[in-house]
Design an enzyme around this catalytic site. Sequence first.
Site, PDB file in Angstrom:
ATOM      1  N   LYS A 190       0.862  -1.172   0.000  1.00  8.76           N
ATOM      2  CA  LYS A 190       0.000   0.000   0.000  1.00  8.76           C
ATOM      3  C   LYS A 190       0.900   1.224   0.000  1.00  8.76           C
ATOM      4  O   LYS A 190       1.404   1.659   1.020  1.00  8.76           O
ATOM      5  CB  LYS A 190      -0.913   0.004   1.228  1.00  8.76           C
ATOM      6  CG  LYS A 190      -2.202   0.838   1.058  1.00  8.76           C
ATOM      7  CD  LYS A 190      -2.017   2.304   0.748  1.00  8.76           C
ATOM      8  CE  LYS A 190      -1.801   3.112   1.992  1.00  8.76           C
ATOM      9  NZ  LYS A 190      -1.780   4.596   1.683  1.00  8.76           N
ATOM     10  N   GLU A 265       8.394   1.140  11.611  1.00 11.99           N
ATOM     11  CA  GLU A 265       9.581   2.009  11.499  1.00 11.99           C
ATOM     12  C   GLU A 265       9.038   3.424  11.443  1.00 11.99           C
ATOM     13  O   GLU A 265       8.425   3.829  10.450  1.00 11.99           O
ATOM     14  CB  GLU A 265      10.401   1.647  10.257  1.00 11.99           C
ATOM     15  CG  GLU A 265      11.828   2.211  10.294  1.00 11.99           C
ATOM     16  CD  GLU A 265      11.896   3.651   9.842  1.00 11.99           C
ATOM     17  OE1 GLU A 265      11.992   4.542  10.720  1.00 11.99           O
ATOM     18  OE2 GLU A 265      11.851   3.901   8.635  1.00 11.99           O
ATOM     19  N   CYS A 300      13.301  10.139   7.922  1.00  5.65           N
ATOM     20  CA  CYS A 300      13.105   9.796   9.326  1.00  5.65           C
ATOM     21  C   CYS A 300      14.422   9.877  10.095  1.00  5.65           C
ATOM     22  O   CYS A 300      14.423  10.130  11.299  1.00  5.65           O
ATOM     23  CB  CYS A 300      12.469   8.423   9.467  1.00  5.65           C
ATOM     24  SG  CYS A 300      13.339   7.116   8.586  1.00  5.65           S
ATOM     25  N   GLU A 399       9.147  16.348  15.164  1.00  6.85           N
ATOM     26  CA  GLU A 399       9.671  15.979  13.852  1.00  6.85           C
ATOM     27  C   GLU A 399       9.021  16.865  12.790  1.00  6.85           C
ATOM     28  O   GLU A 399       7.799  16.839  12.611  1.00  6.85           O
ATOM     29  CB  GLU A 399       9.394  14.509  13.552  1.00  6.85           C
ATOM     30  CG  GLU A 399      10.021  14.052  12.253  1.00  6.85           C
ATOM     31  CD  GLU A 399       9.780  12.581  11.961  1.00  6.85           C
ATOM     32  OE1 GLU A 399      10.679  11.920  11.432  1.00  6.85           O
ATOM     33  OE2 GLU A 399       8.675  12.092  12.274  1.00  6.85           O
TER      34      GLU A 399
END
Length: 496
Positions: A190, A265, A300, A399
Amino acid sequence: MSRTHAEWQQLAATLGIEGRLFIDGEYAHAHDSRTFNCINPATGDKLAEVAWSAAADVDAAVAAARRAFESGVWSGLPPLKRGKILKRFAALIRQHRDELALLETLDMGKPIGDSTTVDVPGAAYCVEWFAEAIDKVGGEVAPVDPKLVGLVTREPVGVVAAVVPWNFPILMASWKFGPALAAGNAVIVKPSEKSPLTAIRLAGLAKQAGIPDGIFQVLPGGGDVGKLLALHMGVDCIAFTGSTAVGKLIAGYAAQSNLKRVWLELGGKSPNIILEDCPDLARAARTAAGAIYYNMGEMCTAGSRVLVQRSIKERFLEEFRKAAQRYYPADPLDPAAGMGAIVDQIQFDKVLSYIDQGRGEGATLICGGQATQVESKGYFIEPTAFDCPHPDLTICREEIFGPVLSVITFDSIDEAVRIANDTEYGLAAAVWTANVSTAHQVSRRLRAGTVWVNCYDEGGDMNLPFGGFKQSGNGRDKSLHALEKYTELKSTLIKL
């Protein structure tokens, strides 16, 4: 073959784009014919209409995956034969490098020089690496009573859903489907609705390579599709890369349904510590710039917090300002571009709001700080850095996922480690020092899944596991440890 800027533009103008989903070996429209527009973030132009998978499509893909898995058409192949097919798949990815790289660049705005040299080759390497590993990983004969034979074996978990992010679409997808396919599973990918094009194209290449129908499928669409997969009783494992907030939802959906295996993750706010005995301050500054501005900061592992010791701060900032200039945004189709476009309007606005918040909370702008345009269009933001008066500013803690750096000053190593670890995340970190003892001691104290010493974001090979501590996730991508995620351990006892 390297291409010029004009050649990439010409190729883009004639590129055919597939936007349908891929179920049971065939491209098809969504069950309810719903689509969404795929937009080029560098221009705002529509690239294609892409299928938005419906609940019926999810059910059909899971059913096809289950049939294919249980038939043994893939899981029942000898590892060597499965490996040969995956090697053909890797070869086809390399053969179509320019097409896939162009799709990646047009879709999410990254520089074509990165797509051609990092993303696409990295995906091919990942598939090939796991293809070569699977006939070399065995089980165990356990030391049991002499009247018994105890075997420990690994079996594929079954139907694996891989929900992958928009920042490295083909590479992050390969980190999931590479080991999952190698282990003998059926995989449903996906892709993010922000960048679905390479995953859709890969489905056709997988079939061309000889991967059986139902074993590799692609369901484009939004978060509702990921939710349906996470809740689906017919999915045995879900592997997700994305934000920590969504990762928590995925884990919850899995718990609500069939307790499917969940591998996450997630986010990061990685510290890059520059000690006063740094062996090469200019190189550290150049590396720090790359650590935050590579891929427009949409990483990330981005080194989004630079912790610099007070005695060398001004010299470091002088070198950093020079290094940041290399990353001024340009047309992503220009092979010389240092940075490309932010992926879409939503992310563009989010990054600018953080920049405004940094100013409002008293941070001093070191460089950048503005939106810009290339040929009067697109979502581009200058490479930005702030000198932060303390480590508790919003831009130091949250973040951002954009080209925004927070520089934080410290006096002692203990203070640096405390600031570095004072975060909900634990994905990556770095330390710069000329003292090998200091390097080991600080590395051990940093709560992160990967620690670099006198470098950042090195180690592109597949031999090292990748993943995080704390709310940066669980499980590991890459390396033989990734194979473990997509298998179940079985103990078999035979009485003699």
